[in-house]
Design an enzyme around this catalytic site. Sequence first.
Site, PDB file in Angstrom:
ATOM      1  N   LYS A  17     136.092 143.489   8.713  1.00  0.00           N
ATOM      2  CA  LYS A  17     136.640 142.286   8.527  1.00  0.00           C
ATOM      3  C   LYS A  17     137.933 142.560   7.997  1.00  0.00           C
ATOM      4  O   LYS A  17     139.011 141.995   8.051  1.00  0.00           O
ATOM      5  CB  LYS A  17     135.863 141.246   7.860  1.00  0.00           C
ATOM      6  CG  LYS A  17     135.017 140.411   8.571  1.00  0.00           C
ATOM      7  CD  LYS A  17     134.475 139.378   8.098  1.00  0.00           C
ATOM      8  CE  LYS A  17     133.327 138.694   8.772  1.00  0.00           C
ATOM      9  NZ  LYS A  17     132.406 137.978   7.815  1.00  0.00           N
ATOM     10  N   ASN A 193     127.945 116.532   1.323  1.00  0.00           N
ATOM     11  CA  ASN A 193     127.530 117.214   2.700  1.00  0.00           C
ATOM     12  C   ASN A 193     125.975 116.125   2.784  1.00  0.00           C
ATOM     13  O   ASN A 193     125.838 116.168   4.053  1.00  0.00           O
ATOM     14  CB  ASN A 193     127.107 118.539   2.508  1.00  0.00           C
ATOM     15  CG  ASN A 193     128.378 119.349   3.006  1.00  0.00           C
ATOM     16  OD1 ASN A 193     129.511 118.795   3.127  1.00  0.00           O
ATOM     17  ND2 ASN A 193     128.239 120.541   2.953  1.00  0.00           N
ATOM     18  N   CYS A 245     126.473 124.963   7.274  1.00  0.00           N
ATOM     19  CA  CYS A 245     126.720 124.136   6.027  1.00  0.00           C
ATOM     20  C   CYS A 245     125.710 122.740   5.903  1.00  0.00           C
ATOM     21  O   CYS A 245     124.637 122.933   5.342  1.00  0.00           O
ATOM     22  CB  CYS A 245     128.221 123.325   5.994  1.00  0.00           C
ATOM     23  SG  CYS A 245     129.309 124.850   5.822  1.00  0.00           S
TER      24      CYS A 245
HETATM   25  C1  UGA Z   1     130.992 120.334   6.718  1.00  0.00           C
HETATM   26  C2  UGA Z   1     131.743 119.230   5.943  1.00  0.00           C
HETATM   27  O1  UGA Z   1     132.308 118.261   6.839  1.00  0.00           O
HETATM   28  C3  UGA Z   1     133.088 119.737   4.955  1.00  0.00           C
HETATM   29  O2  UGA Z   1     133.460 118.929   4.165  1.00  0.00           O
HETATM   30  C4  UGA Z   1     132.580 120.999   4.231  1.00  0.00           C
HETATM   31  O3  UGA Z   1     133.405 121.790   3.415  1.00  0.00           O
HETATM   32  C5  UGA Z   1     131.641 122.133   5.051  1.00  0.00           C
HETATM   33  O4  UGA Z   1     130.544 121.512   5.799  1.00  0.00           O
HETATM   34  C6  UGA Z   1     131.352 123.131   4.137  1.00  0.00           C
HETATM   35  O5  UGA Z   1     130.185 122.723   3.456  1.00  0.00           O
HETATM   36  O6  UGA Z   1     131.574 124.268   4.043  1.00  0.00           O
HETATM   37  P1  UGA Z   1     131.715 121.653   8.864  1.00  0.00           P
HETATM   38  O7  UGA Z   1     130.169 122.385   9.096  1.00  0.00           O
HETATM   39  O8  UGA Z   1     132.947 122.737   9.356  1.00  0.00           O
HETATM   40  O9  UGA Z   1     131.980 121.026   7.449  1.00  0.00           O
HETATM   41  O10 UGA Z   1     131.638 120.693  10.142  1.00  0.00           O
HETATM   42  P2  UGA Z   1     131.736 119.113  10.414  1.00  0.00           P
HETATM   43  O11 UGA Z   1     132.614 118.759  10.821  1.00  0.00           O
HETATM   44  O12 UGA Z   1     131.014 118.554   9.152  1.00  0.00           O
HETATM   45  O13 UGA Z   1     130.474 119.071  11.427  1.00  0.00           O
HETATM   46  C7  UGA Z   1     129.194 119.219  11.213  1.00  0.00           C
HETATM   47  C8  UGA Z   1     128.168 119.003  12.324  1.00  0.00           C
HETATM   48  O14 UGA Z   1     127.922 117.633  12.661  1.00  0.00           O
HETATM   49  C9  UGA Z   1     128.742 119.429  13.892  1.00  0.00           C
HETATM   50  O15 UGA Z   1     127.744 120.193  14.455  1.00  0.00           O
HETATM   51  C10 UGA Z   1     129.142 118.235  14.464  1.00  0.00           C
HETATM   52  O16 UGA Z   1     129.477 118.456  15.782  1.00  0.00           O
HETATM   53  C11 UGA Z   1     128.252 117.284  13.803  1.00  0.00           C
HETATM   54  N1  UGA Z   1     128.923 115.761  13.973  1.00  0.00           N
HETATM   55  C12 UGA Z   1     129.769 115.449  13.228  1.00  0.00           C
HETATM   56  C13 UGA Z   1     128.156 115.066  14.704  1.00  0.00           C
HETATM   57  O17 UGA Z   1     127.087 115.147  15.418  1.00  0.00           O
HETATM   58  N2  UGA Z   1     128.706 113.615  14.667  1.00  0.00           N
HETATM   59  C14 UGA Z   1     129.865 113.058  13.933  1.00  0.00           C
HETATM   60  O18 UGA Z   1     130.135 112.111  13.819  1.00  0.00           O
HETATM   61  C15 UGA Z   1     130.343 114.162  13.235  1.00  0.00           C
END
Ligand code: UGA
Length: 422
Positions: A17, A193, A245
Amino acid sequence: MAQVGHEVRVFDIDAAKLAMLARGIPPFYEPGFQELLQSTLASGRLLFTESPKEAIEGAQLHFVCVGTPQQQGADAADLSYVEAAFQAVVEHADRPGLVVGKSTVPVGTAERLSNSLSRPDKVCELEVAWNPEFLREGSAIADTLKPDRLVFGVTSESAEGLLVEVYNEILEGGIPYITTDLATSEMVKVAANSFLATKISFINAMAEICEVAGADVVTLSRALGYDERIGARFLHAGLGFGGGCLPKDIRAFSARAGELGAADAVSFLREIDKINLRRRERLVSLVGSAFSGDFLGRHIAVLGAAFKPNSDDVRDSPALNVAAAMHLKGASVRVHDPQAISNAKKMFPTLTYCESIEDACRDADLVVLATEWSDYRVIDPKEFSEIVRRPVLVDGRNALDHSLWTQAGWKVYALGRGKLNR
Ligand code: UGA
């Protein structure tokens, strides 16, 4: 950090990486990252090194950004990478400095690590601060350079001063920051989260009811979202949350609460997890109902493998999970994803992967939309009805315009859409 003017040296235990990064090639897909990486490399302020000594010596601040995955066979977080990174700093630091944790850790970790930092053989004071990371994959750069807020968990004014100085350029954009103790800063991240996961599972629980009551979760969600106290974001019903996450963080939080004797306080998180996993089963059963329960020999196209759009991350991906489940039931499953195929192949080598949406859908008996990439929103349902064997769509993310698809002759099923599925 290099973009906002600092001299940054990066160490990672993965030499492959580092070699890619040093050449300006991101080892993962993230919109805008390649351009940012290349411009900061060109500035000369960013260096990747295989030597922890080279990265750590001379630094005033040491950011620890390693993963805290779920332990094998348990809910708790695996802290071995964080501990190893802290150890490396203790071993190589040659001047007083601040060790800033960015990793998501169980509350109490920073204080424990703080107690392990002393090194009697050297006049080199190291102090711990915690500065949780809130970026989302797919919008990581904007989330980093223009975050909603910054949180500084510190034990001294000088540590706060250093962090304010480091983040000065970002804070000048009017970004709020909160200074607090170590434990609260650790809690902010897991609580955030947990709240996000709860919001998603809440609307997915409503979707379960909509399905049996003949109601429509998409309209319900829109109507709820206009209430500013509720808000429309993270209220999108579908296959639920995955990734590296939310799933592991709510489990690790439950495990930590149990260790602290407060398991009851967050026992609802177990239910959040269960609601989330039930969506995957429900999608498979919707597909099954379209086949009268018989998956054997059916051709299914799965659109999407990443856990969310604009990412090539397949960790705990709902899309791949349902693809694998349908494959196990005897269907022949062809998966498409704009970015995540090579990662998906490593995790589920027995599935068939296609480079084009057309190839995945050719002669399919059913198409499942599993990750809402914008590429799939622009599919012409008329054109695709001639590629597939049977025009049947299961929209697992409520992302497509169903009236367009039905007008083009498709039978459409979707999660949480009571009337549609009848
Ligand atoms: C999440 C948090 O949103 C971030 O703030 C945090 O920094 C990150 O985890 C972490 O802990 O590092 P991430 O996992 O990148 O971010 O993605 P999200 O946008 O939170 O989506 C997570 C999941 O929820 C995805 O599978 C998405 O498809 C799903 N989701 C999201 C839904 O099913 N419905 C929604 O309305 C929103």
